[in-house]
Write a protein that holds these residues in place. Structure first.
Motif, PDB file in Angstrom:
ATOM      1  N   TYR A  67      14.364  11.273  35.406  1.00  0.00           N
ATOM      2  CA  TYR A  67      15.057  10.113  34.857  1.00  0.00           C
ATOM      3  C   TYR A  67      16.012   9.574  35.911  1.00  0.00           C
ATOM      4  CZ  TYR A  67      13.587  11.427  30.137  1.00  0.00           C
ATOM      5  OH  TYR A  67      12.854  11.731  29.015  1.00  0.00           O
TER       6      TYR A  67
ATOM      7  N   PHE B  41      17.951  12.662  37.356  1.00  0.00           N
ATOM      8  CA  PHE B  41      17.959  13.903  36.587  1.00  0.00           C
ATOM      9  C   PHE B  41      16.541  14.381  36.355  1.00  0.00           C
ATOM     10  CE2 PHE B  41      22.361  14.000  35.059  1.00  0.00           C
ATOM     11  CZ  PHE B  41      22.753  12.694  35.284  1.00  0.00           C
TER      12      PHE B  41
ATOM     13  N   PHE C  55      18.332  18.911  30.357  1.00  0.00           N
ATOM     14  CA  PHE C  55      18.622  18.153  31.568  1.00  0.00           C
ATOM     15  C   PHE C  55      19.502  18.954  32.511  1.00  0.00           C
ATOM     16  CE2 PHE C  55      17.178  13.817  30.702  1.00  0.00           C
ATOM     17  CZ  PHE C  55      16.865  13.915  29.361  1.00  0.00           C
ATOM     18  N   GLY C  56      19.325  18.699  33.795  1.00  0.00           N
ATOM     19  CA  GLY C  56      20.199  19.266  34.800  1.00  0.00           C
ATOM     20  C   GLY C  56      21.395  18.360  35.051  1.00  0.00           C
ATOM     21  N   ASP C  57      22.198  18.742  36.066  1.00  0.00           N
ATOM     22  CA  ASP C  57      23.414  17.990  36.373  1.00  0.00           C
ATOM     23  C   ASP C  57      23.141  16.703  37.128  1.00  0.00           C
ATOM     24  OD1 ASP C  57      25.428  20.947  37.118  1.00  0.00           O
ATOM     25  OD2 ASP C  57      24.666  20.107  35.246  1.00  0.00           O
TER      26      ASP C  57
END
Lengths: 114, 111
Positions: free
Chosen positions: B35, B88, B101-103
């Motif tokens: 994303y 992301f 989701f990651g950072d």
């Protein structure tokens, strides 16, 4: 195009207030999600819903509740707002199962609790 | 550490260069998605790669997936200033049915 609409872009609330964040999607998606986004912490899932009246806790549900009375609407409720709930809140929706699992996001609500 | 961790956290390049971002995850997945988020906005889905795929292209985007290493990479070729955003990765967990989701990686493309 899928449209996910969050009722407010910016909100300022006082500590202890009950806060409602509304999200509406227009594509008949089964799944709806609420995330909060904070610097350095990425997106964290608060609650999600697979269907009307169904809800599941995400990773950080404490201090929040949700309501899904209609398929197109998913509400996030802060029962008693606290300053540590100041954040950007993002709503998303997607089709159920693995048919098209990419999520479509609203524009976000920046909530400030004072 | 979180499922879906992007690396690097920040990347700054000149317009025209390629940008590569990596993502690692921990559990079994159905698919992995990338994303993009412009400052202060919601996320926009870019590309999805399923667990049985190894590489996928979409315009200037190229995504790879290595399930044995539990990692993915996003390559943006011939970058433009308009590519400046946070990126992301998100993993759809096989059992949980929800994306994590990651950072994110913050990409800055200088004109």
């Amino acid at each position: 195009d899928v449209k996910v609409t969050q009722s407010s872009r910016y909100l300022v609330k006082r500590t202890g207030e009950k806060v409602f964040l509304e999200c509406v999607q227009d594509m008949d998606h089964e799944n709806m999600f609420w995330y909060r986004q904070d610097p350095g912490l990425g997106l964290r899932l608060i609650y999600f819903s697979y269907d009307v009246k169904m809800k599941e806790k995400g990773d950080i549900p404490e201090g929040y509740s949700v309501s899904r009375e209609k398929k197109e609407r998913f509400s996030l409720i802060l029962e008693s707002a606290s300053t540590n709930q100041t954040s950007m809140y993002l709503c998303a929706s997607s089709l159920g199962g693995d048919r098209a699992p990419e999520a479509f996001f609203g524009q976000g609500t920046r909530l400030t609790v004072v | 550490s979180q499922q879906g961790e992007e690396d690097p956290q920040a990347l700054s390049i000149q317009e025209g260069e390629n940008a590569t971002m990596n993502c690692s995850y921990k559990t079994s997945i159905n698919n992995l998605q990338w994303y993009r988020q412009n400052s202060g906005r919601g996320l926009v889905h870019l590309i999805l790669i399923r667990s049985n795929e190894r590489e996928k292209h979409s315009g200037r985007l190229r995504v790879t997936l290595d399930t044995s290493k539990k990692s993915s990479s996003l390559l943006i070729t011939a970058s433009r200033a308009a590519d400046t955003a946070s990126y992301f990765c998100a993993t759809l967990n096989t059992n949980a049915g929800k994306s994590t989701f990651g950072d994110g990686t913050t990409l800055t493309v200088k004109p």
